[in-house]
Structures are given as C-alpha cells and as structure tokens.
Design an enzyme around this catalytic site. Sequence first.
Site, PDB file in Angstrom:
ATOM      1  N   ASP A  71       2.462  -8.614   2.223  1.00 23.97           N
ATOM      2  CA  ASP A  71       1.822  -7.402   1.700  1.00 23.97           C
ATOM      3  C   ASP A  71       2.171  -7.191   0.220  1.00 23.97           C
ATOM      4  O   ASP A  71       3.096  -7.828  -0.320  1.00 23.97           O
ATOM      5  CB  ASP A  71       2.295  -6.208   2.549  1.00 23.97           C
ATOM      6  CG  ASP A  71       1.264  -5.103   2.665  1.00 23.97           C
ATOM      7  OD1 ASP A  71       0.380  -5.022   1.807  1.00 23.97           O
ATOM      8  OD2 ASP A  71       1.358  -4.310   3.627  1.00 23.97           O
ATOM      9  N   ASP A 115      -7.578  -1.801   5.080  1.00 24.76           N
ATOM     10  CA  ASP A 115      -6.861  -0.938   6.021  1.00 24.76           C
ATOM     11  C   ASP A 115      -7.831  -0.063   6.806  1.00 24.76           C
ATOM     12  O   ASP A 115      -7.411   0.662   7.713  1.00 24.76           O
ATOM     13  CB  ASP A 115      -5.869  -0.038   5.271  1.00 24.76           C
ATOM     14  CG  ASP A 115      -4.559  -0.752   5.013  1.00 24.76           C
ATOM     15  OD1 ASP A 115      -4.347  -1.830   5.601  1.00 24.76           O
ATOM     16  OD2 ASP A 115      -3.754  -0.239   4.214  1.00 24.76           O
TER      17      ASP A 115
HETATM   18  C1  DGJ Z   1      -0.496  -1.891   3.971  1.00 23.47           C
HETATM   19  C2  DGJ Z   1      -1.205  -2.828   4.893  1.00 23.47           C
HETATM   20  O1  DGJ Z   1      -2.517  -3.010   4.491  1.00 23.47           O
HETATM   21  C3  DGJ Z   1      -1.116  -2.306   6.311  1.00 23.47           C
HETATM   22  O2  DGJ Z   1      -1.845  -3.118   7.164  1.00 23.47           O
HETATM   23  C4  DGJ Z   1       0.313  -2.221   6.714  1.00 23.47           C
HETATM   24  O3  DGJ Z   1       0.874  -3.496   6.770  1.00 23.47           O
HETATM   25  C5  DGJ Z   1       1.077  -1.334   5.734  1.00 23.47           C
HETATM   26  N1  DGJ Z   1       0.883  -1.748   4.374  1.00 23.47           N
HETATM   27  C6  DGJ Z   1       2.536  -1.359   6.040  1.00 23.47           C
HETATM   28  O4  DGJ Z   1       3.270  -0.677   5.121  1.00 23.47           O
END
Ligand code: DGJ
Length: 741
Positions: free
Chosen positions: A475, A541
């Site tokens: 991430d 997301d």
């Molecule tokens: C952002 C990501 O896009 C999510 O899927 C998740 O992993 C969160 N960060 C976790 O902090």
Amino acid sequence: MSPRSTPLNTAVTAPRPGVTSRLHLSASGVSVVLDVTDGRAPAITYWGAALGVLDAAGLEAVCESAVDVVPQNAVDVPVRIGIIPQQADGWIGRPGLSGARTDGCGWTPRLVTRAITVDGEPLAGSHLETGAALARFDLSDQELGLEVTVEVELLGSGLLRLRAGLTNAGTSPYRLEELSVALPVPAQADELLDFAGRWTKERTPQRSPFAVGTHLRENRRGRTGADAAHVLHAGAAGFGFRSGQVWAIHTAHSGNHRHLAEKISTGRQLLGGGELLLPGEVELDADETYFGPWVYASHGTGLDQVASRFHRHLRSREHHVDTRRPVTLNVWEAVYFDHDLARLTDLADRAAALGVERFVLDDGWFGSRRDDTSGLGDWVVSADVWPQGLAPLIDHVTDLGMEFGLWFEPEMVNEDSDVARAHPEWIMSPSPERMPLPSRNQQVLNLSIPAAYAHVRDQMSAVLAAHDIGYIKWDHNRDLLEAATRGTGRAAVHEQTSATYALMDELRAAHPGLEIESCSSGGARVDLAVLERTDRVWVSDCIDPLERQQMNRWTSQLIPLELMGSHIASGRSHTTGRLHTLGFRAATAVFGHLGIEWDLAAASEEELAELREWIALYTARRELLFTGDLVRADRSEESLWLHGVVSPDRTQALFSLAAVGRSGESQHDRLRFPGLDPATRYRIRPLRIGAEPSGLVPPPWMRRALEQDGLLVPGAVLTEAGVAAPLIDPEQALLFDITAV
Ligand code: DGJ
C-alpha cells in the site's frame, strides 16, 4: 544518477551530415518509420496502420513525401519534429530536453545522430526493413558536451515504447529540468480522451478537443495518482471502442510524471511524456547519466485495439500471472483494525467453505497500529493483538488449503512509531525544522537513505522468512508533499521511486514466487513500471458495483482483467452507502481477479449459497477471462453497457449486460456482441445464477433461450443485425455464455 554506461564513440557507424538512415519497423498491423535525414536527430515520420513491406525507394517515399511546405513567416526550412523536439530543428513548442549548466549555457542543444544500432547491431546501410526490434540512436551536441540516447522499441504486440537518457559529457554540472519523448500524430486526431479521478472514483474519462496549446497532465503526487492521465488518447472525433483511428500514450512511471498533447499554430501536433523532475532533483556531474521512463504508445482502430496491445504486452511478460488467479478474501472491509484470532479463523473457515483460495490479512497486525494514528513503519508483529504471533492464523489458513497474504505500507511512517522516534532523519521533509503536512496521520520514509532502505527491507524479510506468505498487498496512502532529504533539503521523489522499485525487486528475488499487489489508497498506483514488479492492482477502495462498472472498464484500458483486483463486498457499499443485489455485485466483479471483501459471518445462508455459485462460475471461466480479448460494444445509449471477453479462436465468450442508468427511451437499442466471428454459428445462453435480475423482461428470443438452455444463432446476427435487448432495472446485470457449435 548513474555513471555513463556505454561510451558513444565506439559505435561503428557514425551518421554524418549528408548521411541519411531510415528504418521501418512493423509488427501486428503497426508500422513505425524512423528517419535520420542528413545525420540529424531521429524523428518518427510515420506511426500507424501497417504500410506493408517497404524497400529503400518505398521508405524514401514515406519520408520525403512527409516533408512539409514552409509556411509564411516561419523558419526558412521545413520544421522537423524529432523524438526529442528541439528549437534547433525549428520546433517552437515544448522542447524535449530542458536544462542548463550553472552559468546558464547549454539550454538549447542541436543534437545530431552519431550512431544507430538495431537489436544491438550497428545499422548497416542506409535503410532497414524489419519486424519488432529495438532501435537505439546515440545523439550528441559536442559543443555543449551533451550526449543523448534514444531507444525506440516496437514490441511483438504492436505496442511501441520510447525512452531517452542524457549523459553529461562536459566538465561542469548540468541541471536537468526535463527529458521527454514525443510522437507526432496526424491532424485527423482532433479529439483527446484521458482520465481524471479521485479517491474512490479513479479513472474518470474526460474528452476534449485537440486544440492549439498544450493539454498538459502533470503529476506531482510522488505516486501515479488516482487522477492520473492513465492513457492519453488522440483520435478522430467520436472515436469509440470499435471505431476510429486512435493514437495513445502511457508514461510508465510511479513517481512524478507528465503526459501531454500539444498542437502548435501550424497545425502540427504530438503526444509526449516523461518524468516530471522537481527543481534541482537531477543534477548530472561530468560523465553521469540520467535515464527517463519508458513511454508506451499504442495505435489501433478503436479503444479496444489500443487496449489489446497493452494487454498482449503485459501477458507476454515472463513473470505474468497464471490464469488460475486464486479467489481471494481480503479482510479489510470485514474487520478493519479489529484483529482477533477467533474472528479471523472463523472468517477463514467460512471463506474456505465457499471455495476461496487466498486469504489476505490487511492493515493493523504490527507495532502499535490499532488505528491509523500509530505504529506505521514498525513491521514487527504486534504482541498486543497477536500474543502468539501470526503463526496460529497463518497455519489455520494454510491448513485449510488457502494461501496467506499480508499487508505492508513500506514507504510510510506514523510519527508515533518506534522507527520515527529512533530515526527522525529518515522522514522526508524540507528541513529538520519543518515537517510536510500530515496526511492520514502519516509521513514518508526516505528510502533513498541506505540505512532506512535496509531497515525496511530487513523487517519485511524477517516476517516473510518466518512464515508461509505468498502474497503482499503493498500500500501507499499519501502524496509526497515537500518530499526532500531532511539533511540537504534536496527533492528526492526521483530517488524514492527508484528505491521503491529496487525494494520490490530485491524482495521478489529473495522470496521467489512472492506475488505483490500494487495498492495506493485504492487505485492510485496503476502504471506499467510498477507492473514490471507487481502482479495485481487494487482498482479502488470503492467496491460499489455501479462505480466499479466504470472504474474497471477504464482501468482495463491499460491492464488486462487478471491484474485487476475486483471484489464482492457487502450489500451496502462502505464508501457510497448504496445498496446492491448480490447478482449485480458479483456479475460486476467476475470480470477481474475475483475477491471477496465482506464479513461473511453477517451474510445469510441464501447469500452464501449464491456466492458459492458465483465463485464456481469464476473458477470455471477464469481461463477464458484471462486469455481472451476484452471487447466493449459501442452503443447509442449510455444506460446499458455491453462488454465481454472472447477467446482468441472466437469459439467462446462471456458477456455482461449491465444497466448503469435509466434511459429516457422505453426500448433499448439491439445488442450487438463485438469480437465474435460473423461466419460461425453460436449457442447463446443467458446465465441464471441466484435471484433473477430485478425488472427483467426478456424479449421472445431470450425467453426461448432461457426455456431451452440456449439458442442457436448465426454469428452475423449476434455481431451485425443484433438481438433485441431485455428490459432490466437499473443497477442490475445479466451474463451471457456464447459458444461456437
Ligand atoms: C488503503 C487501501 O486501499 C485499503 O484497501 C486498505 O488496505 C487500507 N489502505 C488499509 O489502511
């Protein structure tokens, strides 16, 4: 910067004034003609549909007939748009190379070609007709002490890529501002399409006229960006998925970068791209070299052909993923930071019972990370929430026959973390006195500092070595604002991007078979450079299927479905609050690398039974989905989208008809299924999984097909004449299996 790699003067052929060299590269229906008239800098004279075989006279005709007239009130010779456009050739638009020595000199080079090699061999003779190949041009301006390398590679997919490097062959430092490459496109390309977006709404298409001026998409986020241009297209106005000639570029870089479309007052126009360098970021000492990223260029009839060249290229990579992409469960929307062994083993049991093959533990397993304010950067299993370590969960998952995956965010820290307390000097900031504004309570760890890099690598490696972990979700949740090395104050995004690539490469080499997902606040790191070392992108997301219909559709303009993380979430979207049926959520998600992101303990028995059926459908069709060609129908109405995947031999296809809005007209246009063979007879079968889509009113042919489990239809009816569309409520979808008989 790196020391110079190959000395220029060793090449055998040295084009001189008066010496002209021309190359014709062609592959998969694309021709590229490169021209070095009179030993000048190389230019692309033609890039487009294949020209057939060209002998020396043919090549000369292509190049000489492309030479422009001299308009009034302009330089007295025809202007030449080089791959590195320069004022010395009469180009009055943006130069490809910008920079200067510290005394202000050296800003306007006149680069000429010193050597040409093709696939490593010096060019013999004045013209070359060849297939896919890598042409390298070594240029220099000896007076200014600048040497430039331009590489132009036509790949077997018909995808073209270009990059350029600069070596400081002088004695004083050279401050580089920009090194971009350019491809001229014809005036018939009078409309642009590229993308904007934001968190939870990545890759929103935008069209505009290709007007005089510069359509400049600059990215200063230090990551690819949710609003990245993604792919910048130019085509004849109204170009669609299946029609219109389209020229497109993608700058393959995960740090600051640019895409541009520029038209000057003569009507000449180009597409270009490169890295965006911050002030002072690249200063080359004598004999140092900078290399810019690859800029990919795809030409085709319609957006589908443009996309398919990118897809074929990605699929041809040595490390490209297996078509059996494992059904994945990611725990994020199920538990967020609430890590509890009993709850997670229960989730794993439920997942395995459905046919899930990979289980990914997301954020919250390390350090003091109980929420997003603390612990980021401490890659040590938290003793608070995992008193026995991760082994009990990992063993449980692997005993169930699933692979285990783990979340990291290697480039980031919370200021409230052990690593930040021990090494504040590792945090990127313009000075020791001033921190960049926090974002999601975090700052950026400077991986260009060797000790910081080694610390992250070693902590990550220790976790990977201690457990059976086959997958990392990597991430990156903030933009790089004021990203400088703290002690010197110098901008460090370029170095940070290189260090991230190096870390990915090193971890993959040390842990063979390790898969990496590229995630960045959802889909803010989707580019072909990160995909050189990763195997999946998290598209967004936002898992709301209505939004995903759009985001998946446009993400796949660059990458094939097997690289797109595509999940089925709970009935109410966590990011939009909308409610959707499982049918619409699943029919949307199966056109991608399928996953589940839902607290299965909260799902009903009926939902679980239906989910099992969708997973079975995905596993039965994934070979087709991940080897076939993506096709998207051009339809007169925007409310009903038809897209599908057709096997390369055109004997099998899976299509989706998705109602993404409500039409102002009460009857729909017929459905025409692109990509099938008009001369083949097919059986078309609307798929029945779970509850019927609401509002479904099938036309007579479809009713028969439902009653008889399929209907035989000539290919030409499906592709050309079309079949009547059903009525269906908005935010519902229907899938069709189509098989040659
Ligand atoms: C952002 C990501 O896009 C999510 O899927 C998740 O992993 C969160 N960060 C976790 O902090």
